[in-house]
Design an enzyme around this catalytic site. Structure first.
Site, mmCIF file in Angstrom:
data_model
loop_
_atom_site.group_PDB
_atom_site.id
_atom_site.type_symbol
_atom_site.label_atom_id
_atom_site.label_comp_id
_atom_site.label_asym_id
_atom_site.label_seq_id
_atom_site.Cartn_x
_atom_site.Cartn_y
_atom_site.Cartn_z
ATOM 1 N N GLU A 54 84.341 59.745 36.528
ATOM 2 C CA GLU A 54 83.320 59.905 37.581
ATOM 3 C C GLU A 54 82.806 58.536 38.015
ATOM 4 O OE1 GLU A 54 80.576 62.713 35.661
ATOM 5 O OE2 GLU A 54 81.438 64.357 36.829
ATOM 6 N N ASP A 111 88.377 64.014 37.549
ATOM 7 C CA ASP A 111 87.490 65.162 37.410
ATOM 8 C C ASP A 111 88.014 66.163 38.436
ATOM 9 O OD1 ASP A 111 83.859 65.704 37.652
ATOM 10 O OD2 ASP A 111 85.564 67.065 37.376
ATOM 11 N N ASP A 161 80.287 71.465 29.353
ATOM 12 C CA ASP A 161 79.938 72.171 30.598
ATOM 13 C C ASP A 161 80.632 73.531 30.648
ATOM 14 O OD1 ASP A 161 78.487 70.024 31.404
ATOM 15 O OD2 ASP A 161 80.001 69.222 32.780
ATOM 16 N N LEU A 181 87.234 69.139 39.490
ATOM 17 C CA LEU A 181 86.305 69.787 40.406
ATOM 18 C C LEU A 181 84.875 69.397 40.036
ATOM 19 C CD1 LEU A 181 87.254 71.322 42.794
ATOM 20 C CD2 LEU A 181 86.665 73.444 41.684
ATOM 21 N N ASP A 182 84.433 68.296 40.637
ATOM 22 C CA ASP A 182 83.087 67.771 40.369
ATOM 23 C C ASP A 182 82.054 68.634 41.100
ATOM 24 O OD1 ASP A 182 81.002 65.739 39.829
ATOM 25 O OD2 ASP A 182 81.141 65.440 42.002
ATOM 26 N N GLU A 213 88.433 65.697 32.864
ATOM 27 C CA GLU A 213 87.167 66.208 32.337
ATOM 28 C C GLU A 213 87.394 67.517 31.601
ATOM 29 O OE1 GLU A 213 84.229 68.134 34.888
ATOM 30 O OE2 GLU A 213 82.704 66.899 33.927
ATOM 31 N N GLU A 214 88.414 68.275 32.027
ATOM 32 C CA GLU A 214 88.664 69.601 31.456
ATOM 33 C C GLU A 214 89.556 69.565 30.223
ATOM 34 O OE1 GLU A 214 86.129 71.033 34.149
ATOM 35 O OE2 GLU A 214 86.997 72.112 32.457
ATOM 36 N N ASP A 229 87.492 75.307 38.384
ATOM 37 C CA ASP A 229 87.704 74.064 37.619
ATOM 38 C C ASP A 229 89.065 74.099 36.971
ATOM 39 O OD1 ASP A 229 84.727 74.379 37.549
ATOM 40 O OD2 ASP A 229 84.835 72.598 36.289
HETATM 41 P P1 P6P Z 1 71.891 67.506 37.709
HETATM 42 C C1 P6P Z 1 77.708 68.031 38.578
HETATM 43 O O1 P6P Z 1 77.505 68.932 37.504
HETATM 44 C C2 P6P Z 1 77.446 66.629 38.062
HETATM 45 O O2 P6P Z 1 78.307 66.324 37.016
HETATM 46 C C3 P6P Z 1 77.588 65.624 39.196
HETATM 47 O O3 P6P Z 1 78.515 66.009 40.150
HETATM 48 C C4 P6P Z 1 76.185 65.569 39.766
HETATM 49 O O4 P6P Z 1 75.857 64.318 40.352
HETATM 50 C C5 P6P Z 1 75.302 65.818 38.529
HETATM 51 O O5 P6P Z 1 76.101 66.555 37.601
HETATM 52 C C6 P6P Z 1 74.072 66.635 38.879
HETATM 53 O O6 P6P Z 1 73.336 66.769 37.670
HETATM 54 O O7 P6P Z 1 71.346 67.279 36.321
HETATM 55 O O8 P6P Z 1 71.063 66.813 38.765
HETATM 56 O O9 P6P Z 1 72.175 68.950 38.057
#
Ligand code: P6P
Length: 340
Positions: A287, A124, A74, A126-127, A103-104, A80
């Site tokens: 997550e 994570d 990502d 900053l989700d 995650e980082e 983040d």
């Molecule tokens: P999409 C944010 O990047 C994430 O990891 C989660 O927080 C979120 O539910 C999902 O990805 C959203 O993914 O493919 O729908 O943009």
């Protein structure tokens, strides 16, 4: 692990600070007053520090990306990185956290080799960070495991099923900042009051309703879904007044936000595997597992579509997993359409 029961006639605990809740063992872990309590308070401190930055993201030069990509490919947003460093720095104090998996971070980060370092934290930082620049809710997700041996932590210590979590929670930076936490008993929510700099109890003993006519999925992936998911998706949009269909679609694109709404109101969130990504997109350790732990503690369910999330034996720090979670009856509806 018994829940804390207020004494006869004890006034409502709404408004109590998170720190008091933790220190007085009200999270249902009376026996753990020392290191575990200190660790949870450290996480709460990190949450306050991150929320102060998130709330000013538009003003301080933290918007945008660093140009790097993280362990899972990502794009790394500046915030983040800052949230990650904040959590690592705060968890590294007081020698209660032996190591962290983020995650980082490509690999685990050893934070202490002291004898008192009995815990491991997955997070994570900053989700939903892709939503930072457009001011949509984001969050921090964390889980706490016990280190079961003497000596330094290793990567193998983190490859535990989520059912072994000692605590799990998330912070949602939304219209207000809320801290949701459980140690396996009740699930409680605390709302941040910036005027006093504390998280105050606002949602005591959160329970997931057993059904709600809301579903949450990225319909942009519909062309890649299995036939079973496609049939379920058609069904939820069908007309049936008695069953309150069509259900309403709500999708933020931040797991913490979609999960929080589902936790409080009920319904279903689904990020299933598909023909492009058979294992889905979401990560198991930091997550799916903490969120699943919270949902089960609140009377909800969390599954891959084939097995309980919390029973999965991890093989990699950053492995992905299909995630379907929410109200028991909504998830049963989804599963009834099977994998066909
Ligand atoms: P999409 C944010 O990047 C994430 O990891 C989660 O927080 C979120 O539910 C999902 O990805 C959203 O993914 O493919 O729908 O943009």
């Amino acid at each position: 692990m018994e829940d804390y029961e207020p004494a006869e006639g004890e006034a409502s605990r709404i408004g109590l600070t998170l720190e008091t809740y933790i220190l007085e063992g009200m999270l249902g872990r009376r026996e753990a007053r020392g290191y575990f309590t200190s660790l949870l308070n450290q996480i709460a401190l990190a949450a306050k520090m991150v929320t102060s930055r998130v709330r000013r993201a538009g003003l301080v030069n933290v918007l945008g990306t660093t140009g790097d990509t993280n362990a899972t490919g990502d794009t790394v947003q500046k915030l983040d990185q800052e949230a990650n460093e904040t959590l690592l720095r705060v968890l590294g104090r007081r020698n209660h956290c032996a190591a962290a998996a983020s995650e980082e971070e490509e690999d685990i980060r050893i934070l202490s080799t002291a004898d008192t370092a009995n815990y491991l934290v997955v997070f994570d930082p900053l989700d939903g960070s892709s939503n930072i620049d457009v001011n949509i809710s984001i969050g921090t997700i964390f889980g706490v495991y016990r280190k079961e041996h003497d000596g330094p932590a290793t990567k193998a210590d983190f490859l535990k099923p989520g059912r072994e979590l000692q605590a799990a929670g998330y912070i949602i930076y939304g219209s207000s900042t809320q801290f949701v936490i459980t140690t396996g008993g009740a699930v409680h929510g605390f709302t941040y009051d910036p005027s006093v700099g504390e998280f105050l109890l606002s949602h005591e003993n959160i329970r997931v309703p057993d059904h709600h006519p809301t579903y949450s999925i990225n319909e942009g992936n519909a062309g890649r879904w299995t036939d079973g998911v496609k049939h379920w998706n058609d069904w939820v949009k069908g007309e049936d007044n008695a069953e309150k269909r069509p259900y309403s679609l709500r999708y933020v694109g931040t797991l913490v936000a979609d999960a929080h709404r589902t936790l409080l109101r009920g319904g279903i969130f689904a990020y299933p595997g598909d023909t492009k990504s058979p294992e889905g997109k979401l990560r198991l350790l930091y997550e799916a597992n903490p969120i699943a732990f919270i949902f089960e503690a609140a009377g909800g369910v969390a599954t891959t579509g084939e097995e309980r999330i919390l029973d999965i034996e991890p093989t990699e720090l950053h492995q992905r997993v299909p995630l379907i979670l929410g109200s028991t009856r909504n998830v049963d509806e989804f599963l009834s359409f099977g994998k066909k």
